[in-house]
Design an enzyme around this catalytic site. Sequence first.
Site, mmCIF file in Angstrom:
data_model
loop_
_atom_site.group_PDB
_atom_site.id
_atom_site.type_symbol
_atom_site.label_atom_id
_atom_site.label_comp_id
_atom_site.label_asym_id
_atom_site.label_seq_id
_atom_site.Cartn_x
_atom_site.Cartn_y
_atom_site.Cartn_z
ATOM 1 C CB CYS A 1 10.765 -18.292 2.455
ATOM 2 S SG CYS A 1 10.982 -17.302 0.974
ATOM 3 C CG ASN B 1 11.144 -13.047 1.163
ATOM 4 O OD1 ASN B 1 12.046 -13.727 1.654
ATOM 5 N ND2 ASN B 1 9.960 -13.550 0.856
ATOM 6 C CG HIS C 1 9.876 -15.493 5.908
ATOM 7 N ND1 HIS C 1 11.131 -15.244 5.408
ATOM 8 C CD2 HIS C 1 9.059 -15.605 4.819
ATOM 9 C CE1 HIS C 1 11.071 -15.211 4.088
ATOM 10 N NE2 HIS C 1 9.831 -15.419 3.702
HETATM 11 N N1 COA Z 1 3.375 -2.022 -8.299
HETATM 12 C C1 COA Z 1 2.196 -1.457 -8.568
HETATM 13 N N2 COA Z 1 1.059 -2.161 -8.691
HETATM 14 C C2 COA Z 1 1.141 -3.491 -8.532
HETATM 15 C C3 COA Z 1 2.370 -4.150 -8.245
HETATM 16 C C4 COA Z 1 3.515 -3.352 -8.134
HETATM 17 N N3 COA Z 1 4.729 -3.868 -7.864
HETATM 18 N N4 COA Z 1 2.126 -5.474 -8.128
HETATM 19 C C5 COA Z 1 0.811 -5.651 -8.333
HETATM 20 N N5 COA Z 1 0.219 -4.455 -8.571
HETATM 21 C C6 COA Z 1 -1.194 -4.210 -8.845
HETATM 22 C C7 COA Z 1 -1.918 -5.411 -9.339
HETATM 23 O O1 COA Z 1 -1.765 -5.572 -10.721
HETATM 24 C C8 COA Z 1 -3.352 -5.090 -8.947
HETATM 25 O O2 COA Z 1 -3.875 -4.203 -9.892
HETATM 26 P P1 COA Z 1 -5.421 -4.329 -10.345
HETATM 27 O O3 COA Z 1 -6.215 -4.093 -9.087
HETATM 28 O O4 COA Z 1 -5.536 -3.264 -11.363
HETATM 29 O O5 COA Z 1 -5.538 -5.721 -10.874
HETATM 30 C C9 COA Z 1 -3.202 -4.323 -7.644
HETATM 31 O O6 COA Z 1 -1.836 -3.851 -7.623
HETATM 32 C C10 COA Z 1 -3.465 -5.149 -6.424
HETATM 33 O O7 COA Z 1 -2.796 -6.380 -6.573
HETATM 34 P P2 COA Z 1 -2.774 -7.461 -5.451
HETATM 35 O O8 COA Z 1 -1.982 -8.636 -5.920
HETATM 36 O O9 COA Z 1 -4.171 -7.707 -4.951
HETATM 37 O O10 COA Z 1 -1.972 -6.655 -4.328
HETATM 38 P P3 COA Z 1 -1.639 -7.091 -2.880
HETATM 39 O O11 COA Z 1 -2.088 -6.081 -1.916
HETATM 40 O O12 COA Z 1 -2.016 -8.524 -2.613
HETATM 41 O O13 COA Z 1 -0.049 -7.005 -2.870
HETATM 42 C C11 COA Z 1 1.817 -8.502 -2.916
HETATM 43 C C12 COA Z 1 0.705 -7.822 -3.731
HETATM 44 C C13 COA Z 1 2.615 -9.393 -3.851
HETATM 45 C C14 COA Z 1 2.700 -7.411 -2.319
HETATM 46 C C15 COA Z 1 1.149 -9.320 -1.785
HETATM 47 O O14 COA Z 1 0.135 -10.141 -2.319
HETATM 48 C C16 COA Z 1 2.113 -10.184 -1.054
HETATM 49 O O15 COA Z 1 3.006 -9.712 -0.386
HETATM 50 N N6 COA Z 1 1.919 -11.526 -1.125
HETATM 51 C C17 COA Z 1 2.746 -12.461 -0.438
HETATM 52 C C18 COA Z 1 3.973 -12.682 -1.257
HETATM 53 C C19 COA Z 1 5.050 -13.347 -0.468
HETATM 54 O O16 COA Z 1 5.229 -13.096 0.681
HETATM 55 N N7 COA Z 1 5.785 -14.209 -1.157
HETATM 56 C C20 COA Z 1 6.896 -14.863 -0.602
HETATM 57 C C21 COA Z 1 6.454 -15.953 0.272
HETATM 58 S S1 COA Z 1 7.838 -16.621 1.080
#
Ligand code: COA
Length: 319
Positions: A114, A276, A246
């Site tokens: 990215c 993204n 980004h």
């Molecule tokens: N739909 C519904 N629930 C989901 C889900 C989805 N698509 N993805 C994860 N969950 C659930 C998880 O299983 C977790 O459940 P639990 O509490 O029962 O274990 C809960 O939602 C919270 O998960 P968590 O990973 O803590 O959520 P979050 O607020 O961190 O959001 C992302 C997840 C992936 C959206 C977030 O972490 C993120 O954007 N990270 C950066 C990723 C990124 O930018 N990557 C590219 C880099 S270039």
Amino acid sequence: MTVYSRILGTGGCLPERVVTNFDLEKTLDTSNDWIVERTGIHTRRVAAEGETCCDLAEQAARRAMAAAGLGPEAIDLIVVATTTPDQIFPSTACLLQQRLGIHGCPAFDVQAVCTGFIYALTVADKFVRTGSARRALVVGADTTSRILNWEDRGTAILFGDGAGAVVIEASSDPGILSTKLHADGAYKDLLQVPGGIGNGGAGAPYMEMRGNEVFRMAVTILGRIVDEALEAASMTRADLDWLVPHQANIRIIQATARKLDLPMERVVVTVGQHGNTSAASVPLALDVAVRDGRIQRGQTLLMEAFGGGLTWGSILLRY
Ligand code: COA
């Protein structure tokens, strides 16, 4: 005389197919509300069967060259940032060069996931500043949909396909004011596609991500990088007109804007419609805001990105 690289023209290309959160609800244990609340994403574009990274790169490049008012003969360097090349080799830059009818100039790919476009534009800037190139075509293009596990709700909801491009030219007027690149392979496991050549092509060719840790790293890194970029150009937050970040997650973008004391009206946000788009995300956002008239000549822009590697970087420029 100081030589700068100035952006002459921008271009973008998105595949036609729109995939909404409601489409994803049909196959994944997720919901539109969850995706919007946690990421800000409503829709993303996904390449059609047979539509490749180079197809998107070509359209974006042609639009950037048209905006610059230049034909293929004017380009003397091509750098493409991608993690999803059409082939293992030749590079997507060479495939693009052939499509555009450009002959003889250096053409190569840069892979920083990215952060790819920030890396590619930084490299091209150094060619221009040292007199090795006069006009460079720099493209960020990815078809990340091809390396997603569509059954993994942690990644499948986040990404989209696209390409963005700029043409830069040597100029005595600024131009790119500072570039900062970083990487730390110690964090390689946070975001990866384990499959590869090293194991004979075996292994999972799909993205694996520790989303929560990536999120925390991104917020910390981006907080540092904005100060570093401004310091390098002896500027302050007040000098900034636009943040072109980004487009990974609206919450990460908002955290960076807060760090800069920038109101969200001064931040270019496309994540809601594009998701993204990896290496394409920054140049696509730039192209959108240039074409709709928000970004004007003479304004100061900060572009930043982070991605797999981990890699991260920024470019501060006068448009
Ligand atoms: N739909 C519904 N629930 C989901 C889900 C989805 N698509 N993805 C994860 N969950 C659930 C998880 O299983 C977790 O459940 P639990 O509490 O029962 O274990 C809960 O939602 C919270 O998960 P968590 O990973 O803590 O959520 P979050 O607020 O961190 O959001 C992302 C997840 C992936 C959206 C977030 O972490 C993120 O954007 N990270 C950066 C990723 C990124 O930018 N990557 C590219 C880099 S270039």
